[in-house]
Design a protein around this motif. Structure first.
Motif, PDB file in Angstrom:
ATOM      1  N   PHE A   1      43.994  40.009  52.777  1.00  0.00           N
ATOM      2  CA  PHE A   1      44.362  39.943  51.181  1.00  0.00           C
ATOM      3  C   PHE A   1      45.294  39.218  50.868  1.00  0.00           C
ATOM      4  CE2 PHE A   1      47.574  42.679  48.762  1.00  0.00           C
ATOM      5  CZ  PHE A   1      46.976  43.065  48.341  1.00  0.00           C
ATOM      6  N   ALA A   2      46.207  39.064  51.839  1.00  0.00           N
ATOM      7  CA  ALA A   2      46.948  37.973  51.929  1.00  0.00           C
ATOM      8  C   ALA A   2      46.706  36.393  51.114  1.00  0.00           C
ATOM      9  CB  ALA A   2      48.566  38.000  52.761  1.00  0.00           C
ATOM     10  N   LEU A   3      45.660  36.566  51.750  1.00  0.00           N
ATOM     11  CA  LEU A   3      44.442  34.896  51.792  1.00  0.00           C
ATOM     12  C   LEU A   3      44.371  34.748  50.232  1.00  0.00           C
ATOM     13  CD1 LEU A   3      43.185  34.243  54.632  1.00  0.00           C
ATOM     14  CD2 LEU A   3      45.464  33.207  54.213  1.00  0.00           C
ATOM     15  N   ALA A   4      42.945  36.299  50.007  1.00  0.00           N
ATOM     16  CA  ALA A   4      42.536  36.347  49.107  1.00  0.00           C
ATOM     17  C   ALA A   4      44.030  36.024  47.397  1.00  0.00           C
ATOM     18  CB  ALA A   4      42.001  38.005  48.447  1.00  0.00           C
ATOM     19  N   ALA A   5      44.950  36.809  47.080  1.00  0.00           N
ATOM     20  CA  ALA A   5      45.668  36.681  46.623  1.00  0.00           C
ATOM     21  C   ALA A   5      46.549  35.201  46.420  1.00  0.00           C
ATOM     22  CB  ALA A   5      47.228  37.595  47.046  1.00  0.00           C
ATOM     23  N   LEU A   6      46.454  34.467  47.544  1.00  0.00           N
ATOM     24  CA  LEU A   6      46.945  32.873  46.759  1.00  0.00           C
ATOM     25  C   LEU A   6      45.366  32.546  46.449  1.00  0.00           C
ATOM     26  CD1 LEU A   6      48.711  30.596  47.531  1.00  0.00           C
ATOM     27  CD2 LEU A   6      48.451  31.088  49.930  1.00  0.00           C
ATOM     28  N   GLY A   7      44.361  32.643  47.281  1.00  0.00           N
ATOM     29  CA  GLY A   7      43.742  31.989  46.175  1.00  0.00           C
ATOM     30  C   GLY A   7      43.111  31.765  45.335  1.00  0.00           C
ATOM     31  N   ARG A   8      43.614  33.077  44.280  1.00  0.00           N
ATOM     32  CA  ARG A   8      43.224  33.224  43.302  1.00  0.00           C
ATOM     33  C   ARG A   8      44.144  32.770  42.338  1.00  0.00           C
ATOM     34  NH1 ARG A   8      38.485  34.751  41.241  1.00  0.00           N
ATOM     35  NH2 ARG A   8      38.932  35.862  40.008  1.00  0.00           N
ATOM     36  N   VAL A   9      45.116  32.368  43.065  1.00  0.00           N
ATOM     37  CA  VAL A   9      45.977  31.339  41.674  1.00  0.00           C
ATOM     38  C   VAL A   9      45.635  29.651  41.861  1.00  0.00           C
ATOM     39  CG1 VAL A   9      47.723  33.289  41.181  1.00  0.00           C
ATOM     40  CG2 VAL A   9      48.384  31.634  43.337  1.00  0.00           C
ATOM     41  N   VAL A  10      44.685  29.936  43.112  1.00  0.00           N
ATOM     42  CA  VAL A  10      45.185  27.768  43.312  1.00  0.00           C
ATOM     43  C   VAL A  10      44.472  27.197  42.471  1.00  0.00           C
ATOM     44  CG1 VAL A  10      43.502  26.449  44.775  1.00  0.00           C
ATOM     45  CG2 VAL A  10      45.289  28.179  45.818  1.00  0.00           C
ATOM     46  N   PRO A  11      43.639  27.082  41.692  1.00  0.00           N
ATOM     47  CA  PRO A  11      42.622  26.704  40.303  1.00  0.00           C
ATOM     48  C   PRO A  11      43.291  26.704  38.936  1.00  0.00           C
ATOM     49  CG  PRO A  11      41.229  28.377  40.765  1.00  0.00           C
ATOM     50  CD  PRO A  11      42.598  28.906  41.697  1.00  0.00           C
ATOM     51  N   THR A  12      44.387  27.477  39.119  1.00  0.00           N
ATOM     52  CA  THR A  12      45.677  27.220  37.683  1.00  0.00           C
ATOM     53  C   THR A  12      46.670  26.196  38.758  1.00  0.00           C
ATOM     54  OG1 THR A  12      46.550  29.315  38.565  1.00  0.00           O
ATOM     55  CG2 THR A  12      44.950  29.561  36.791  1.00  0.00           C
ATOM     56  N   SER A  13      47.306  26.173  40.079  1.00  0.00           N
ATOM     57  CA  SER A  13      48.156  26.464  40.613  1.00  0.00           C
ATOM     58  C   SER A  13      47.919  24.239  40.465  1.00  0.00           C
ATOM     59  CB  SER A  13      48.801  26.163  41.804  1.00  0.00           C
ATOM     60  OG  SER A  13      47.838  26.371  42.677  1.00  0.00           O
ATOM     61  N   VAL A  14      46.760  24.495  40.730  1.00  0.00           N
ATOM     62  CA  VAL A  14      45.957  22.832  41.222  1.00  0.00           C
ATOM     63  C   VAL A  14      46.151  21.966  39.789  1.00  0.00           C
ATOM     64  CG1 VAL A  14      45.133  22.988  43.490  1.00  0.00           C
ATOM     65  CG2 VAL A  14      43.749  23.148  40.890  1.00  0.00           C
ATOM     66  N   THR A  15      46.173  22.164  39.074  1.00  0.00           N
ATOM     67  CA  THR A  15      46.029  21.647  37.228  1.00  0.00           C
ATOM     68  C   THR A  15      47.893  20.920  37.074  1.00  0.00           C
ATOM     69  OG1 THR A  15      46.307  24.134  36.367  1.00  0.00           O
ATOM     70  CG2 THR A  15      44.381  23.075  36.569  1.00  0.00           C
ATOM     71  N   VAL A  16      48.898  22.160  37.992  1.00  0.00           N
ATOM     72  CA  VAL A  16      50.371  21.530  37.262  1.00  0.00           C
ATOM     73  C   VAL A  16      50.319  21.006  38.948  1.00  0.00           C
ATOM     74  CG1 VAL A  16      50.723  22.873  35.865  1.00  0.00           C
ATOM     75  CG2 VAL A  16      50.766  23.319  38.146  1.00  0.00           C
ATOM     76  N   ALA A  17      50.422  21.253  39.798  1.00  0.00           N
ATOM     77  CA  ALA A  17      51.217  20.493  41.403  1.00  0.00           C
ATOM     78  C   ALA A  17      49.820  20.588  42.462  1.00  0.00           C
ATOM     79  CB  ALA A  17      51.517  21.598  42.139  1.00  0.00           C
ATOM     80  N   PRO A  18      49.193  19.667  41.840  1.00  0.00           N
ATOM     81  CA  PRO A  18      48.169  19.737  43.006  1.00  0.00           C
ATOM     82  C   PRO A  18      47.666  20.419  45.001  1.00  0.00           C
ATOM     83  CG  PRO A  18      47.550  17.681  42.006  1.00  0.00           C
ATOM     84  CD  PRO A  18      49.438  17.913  41.265  1.00  0.00           C
TER      85      PRO A  18
END
Length: 220
Positions: A157-174
């Protein structure tokens, strides 16, 4: 190489079209995710829609062609992680490998949080991934490196939650995901700082939560 719907070898022009479609799909999926319209993929490949559907009659068939090798490689990474002498090191290395892929490719991120029919290598990986995490949690707890009140549903569950924000976070902090994955994992280390306040999710509750998180009708 055979046609998506046939059994014989492809002609040179048909093979060229297939290669163009796979290359275009890989680019579009990396940019926009696996829900990108198939028409856009055909347009980028420079072929007609009829050619796309002749080569790949379903969305799943195209996804299998684009991601099949990478998914199989991830499965092999899971096998290596299971065999690590230090289960905690095996788990962290395996998850870092997965998140590197999620950060590099929007399509890969979608595959891990949605259910898509007709992608055999994805089905195999999801089953194997669950089993790998189960094995490594159990072994890490036996070795005393993971708190003993953690269950597989907690981590998934925690990994899925973190994974969902990765595509947006990499645009500002890869590389931001590395910090937050480490914080997440550190919360699982033994000894536990505090007792967990509520019971873990059941497998059915996890499935329902991930379905809602993904925003799709079905999810694994």
């Amino acid at each position: 190489m055979s046609d998506g719907g046939g059994t014989g070898p492809l002609r040179k022009d048909a093979q060229r079209n297939r290669d163009l479609l796979i290359a275009a799909a890989r680019e579009v999926y990396a940019e926009r995710g696996v829900e990108a319209p198939l028409d856009d993929i055909a347009r980028r490949a420079g072929v007609g829609n009829a050619t796309l559907y002749r080569r790949f009659p379903t969305r799943g068939a195209l996804i299998e062609a684009v991601f099949g090798d990478a998914l199989t490689h991830t499965l092999r990474q899971g096998e290596e992680a299971r065999g690590a002498d230090d289960a905690w090191a095996g788990l962290t290395g395996y998850l870092e490998y997965i998140f590197e892929g999620l950060a590099a490719d929007r399509g890969a991120n979608d595959l891990m949080t949605t259910s898509i029919p007709d992608v055999p290598s994805l089905d195999a990986l999801k089953t194997h991934h669950y089993e790998t995490v189960c094995v490594l949690i159990r072994r890490a707890q036996e070795q005393g490196s993971m708190r003993d009140d953690v269950v597989v549903e907690d981590l998934l569950f925690a990994l899925a939650a973190l994974g969902r924000v990765v595509p947006t976070s990499v645009t500002v902090a890869p590389q931001a995901w590395r910090r937050h994955l480490r914080l997440l994992l550190d919360g699982l280390r033994a000894p536990a700082a505090t007792a967990l306040p509520v019971p873990p999710l059941t497998p059915d509750q996890l499935t329902g939560a991930l379905r809602a998180l993904a925003g799709h009708d079905t999810a694994d």
